[in-house]
Design an enzyme around this catalytic site. Structure first.
Site, PDB file in Angstrom:
ATOM      1  N   HIS A 172      22.676  53.946  37.011  1.00 23.64           N
ATOM      2  CA  HIS A 172      23.568  52.945  36.407  1.00 23.64           C
ATOM      3  C   HIS A 172      22.826  51.979  35.496  1.00 23.64           C
ATOM      4  O   HIS A 172      21.658  51.664  35.694  1.00 23.64           O
ATOM      5  CB  HIS A 172      24.391  52.214  37.465  1.00 23.64           C
ATOM      6  N   ASP A 185      16.609  48.338  40.321  1.00 28.39           N
ATOM      7  CA  ASP A 185      17.941  48.824  40.662  1.00 28.39           C
ATOM      8  C   ASP A 185      18.852  48.565  39.457  1.00 28.39           C
ATOM      9  O   ASP A 185      19.403  47.493  39.342  1.00 28.39           O
ATOM     10  CB  ASP A 185      18.431  48.093  41.909  1.00 28.39           C
ATOM     11  N   HIS A 233      17.975  43.065  44.142  1.00 30.16           N
ATOM     12  CA  HIS A 233      18.976  42.018  43.910  1.00 30.16           C
ATOM     13  C   HIS A 233      18.430  40.598  44.064  1.00 30.16           C
ATOM     14  O   HIS A 233      19.187  39.680  44.369  1.00 30.16           O
ATOM     15  CB  HIS A 233      20.195  42.187  44.836  1.00 30.16           C
ATOM     16  N   ASP A 280      23.777  48.760  34.766  1.00 31.73           N
ATOM     17  CA  ASP A 280      23.867  47.321  35.053  1.00 31.73           C
ATOM     18  C   ASP A 280      22.920  46.881  36.150  1.00 31.73           C
ATOM     19  O   ASP A 280      22.411  47.689  36.934  1.00 31.73           O
ATOM     20  CB  ASP A 280      25.297  46.933  35.407  1.00 31.73           C
ATOM     21  N   GLU A 328      28.128  49.611  38.145  1.00 30.79           N
ATOM     22  CA  GLU A 328      27.985  50.082  39.535  1.00 30.79           C
ATOM     23  C   GLU A 328      27.893  48.908  40.498  1.00 30.79           C
ATOM     24  O   GLU A 328      28.441  48.960  41.600  1.00 30.79           O
ATOM     25  CB  GLU A 328      26.741  50.973  39.656  1.00 30.79           C
ATOM     26  N   GLU A 329      27.206  47.860  40.074  1.00 31.96           N
ATOM     27  CA  GLU A 329      26.960  46.733  40.987  1.00 31.96           C
ATOM     28  C   GLU A 329      28.239  45.990  41.368  1.00 31.96           C
ATOM     29  O   GLU A 329      28.268  45.296  42.379  1.00 31.96           O
ATOM     30  CB  GLU A 329      25.957  45.758  40.366  1.00 31.96           C
TER      31      GLU A 329
END
Length: 407
Positions: free
Chosen positions: A79, A141, A380, A81, A175-176
């Protein structure tokens, strides 16, 4: 391989591609689309075919055509984002030959990543550690997943004698915030099975996720001056509290683990006359998942009967389902990945994922899509990190998956 992985990762990590749950556009942020076009140019440069940026769903797809028969068509998905954390002015720091000690991230602000708080750092002594400067996330991520997919494609282009089937790649948005895969067009991605490259440390592999739903509860109170409120005031805040108290107090994220499900009061805002609650409901077991939703609805129905009139409305929306239900019908994608890891001396770490992935939704579109590691940790947040060696291992694992898939 390492030099290219590092160069790409630093370049991509610096880009702010954070998604925005409040936006109604696809992608939800312009920066994700801009990143997709950067990747499109890269895919064109290295020579992939059928390169397409779909304006409707925000997915960039392409294929490295097969050079041999009897190999499956494999999809690789990551992904664009990053998560809901500061992503402005990301400054990746590279610590060569990491010594296993505390890592100074930001001298000016005295931000230190301490081994006492993150003992997993000691697993990376001697490796090239990549961190933030302590003020942003890193974006491994899922920028790491993207560069690892590209690294695997580079390998097969540079080694044309290595047999493989069609290798499809997809880089998608949002996705997030759990929205991107809703719009994935599986008909334009003809893989036999696929993998999201979006898990954590080396060895992690998931093909079982939560079932997930969201409940939005709106409460209509009656606001009256407190001096004359007797027999008339109905405080929506107090009604909201009653709802939460009637849920099992131990079935919350901070008190559950493994396959245990939960209710999470994710958002709340209210006053005496109006209140709104947003719960997320999670469980790996489908029957328990349905029971959890029914329980919350039952609480609302009971309270509506106890109040002077029905004052509570509830709207339930399923978000995604446990991909295991689909994947266990044909375990080829799992068996191939496990064999590939073991070929490389990696012990697979297979646990139920306490969340969802794009693969959760894509699997239910008919394309089995388990989730494999990127090598990153502490996603994150400001203490996110990855090592160059972990990215190299992830890339080699993808390569081995493609090789191992011969039918």
């Amino acid at each position: 391989m390492k030099e290219t992985l590092l160069k790409r990762f630093i370049q991509y990590a610096k880009l702010n591609t954070r998604s925005d749950a409040s936006s109604s556009t696809i992608p939800t942020t312009k920066s994700q689309e801009e990143f997709a076009f950067i990747l499109k140019e890269e895919l064109e440069r290295i020579g992939l075919s059928k390169i397409d940026y779909n304006q409707t769903n925000g997915f960039l797809t392409a294929v490295l055509p097969k050079n041999a028969d009897n190999y499956p068509s494999v999809g690789l998905i990551a992904h664009l984002d990053t998560a809901d954390f500061n992503a402005e002015n990301i400054t990746p720091l590279v610590h060569e030959n990491y010594d296993g000690k505390d890592v100074l991230l930001n001298k000016e602000q005295d931000i230190v990543m301490k081994v006492s708080e993150f003992p997993n750092l000691k697993d990376y002594i001697g490796e090239t550690l990549i961190t933030t400067d302590g003020t942003t996330l890193l974006g491994a991520d899922d920028k790491a997943g993207i560069v690892e997919i590209l690294g695997a494609i580079d390998y097969f282009i540079a080694n044309p004698d290595e047999n493989h089937g069609d290798i499809w790649v997809a880089f998608g948005p949002d996705e997030e915030i759990g929205q991107g895969a809703d719009h994935f067009d599986v008909s334009r991605f003809p893989a036999d099975y696929a993998y999201t490259i979006d898990s954590g440390r080396v060895g992690h592999f998931e093909y079982e996720t939560f079932n997930a739903a969201q409940a939005t509860i709106k409460i209509d109170g009656t606001s009256v001056h407190p001096g004359t409120a007797y027999g008339m005031m109905v405080n929506a805040n107090k009604v909201a509290n009653l709802i939460d108290q009637r849920l099992p107090q131990d079935e919350v994220p901070e008190k559950t683990r493994g396959k245990e499900g939960f209710y999470l009061l994710h958002d709340y805002h209210g006053s005496i006359d109006k209140a709104e609650m947003v719960y997320i409901i999670r469980d790996h077991d489908t029957a328990l998942f349905e029971y959890r939703k029914e329980r919350l609805v039952s609480i609302v129905e009971t309270l509506n009967k106890e109040l002077d009139r029905p004052r509570i409305q509830i709207e339930l929306k399923d978000q995604y389902y446990n991909m295991k239900e689909i994947i266990e019908k044909d375990m080829t994608s799992v068996d191939v990945a496990i064999k590939a890891m073991k070929n490389l001396g990696i012990e697979p770490i297979i646990t139920p994922f306490r969340g969802g992935t794009d693969g959760s939704k894509i699997s239910f579109m008919g394309l089995p899509t388990p989730n494999i590691f990127t090598g990153g940790e502490n996603f994150h947040g400001q203490y996110e990190f990855i090592t160059l060696e972990a990215m190299e291992t992830a890339t080699k694992t993808i390569i081995e998956i493609i090789k191992e898939g011969k039918s």
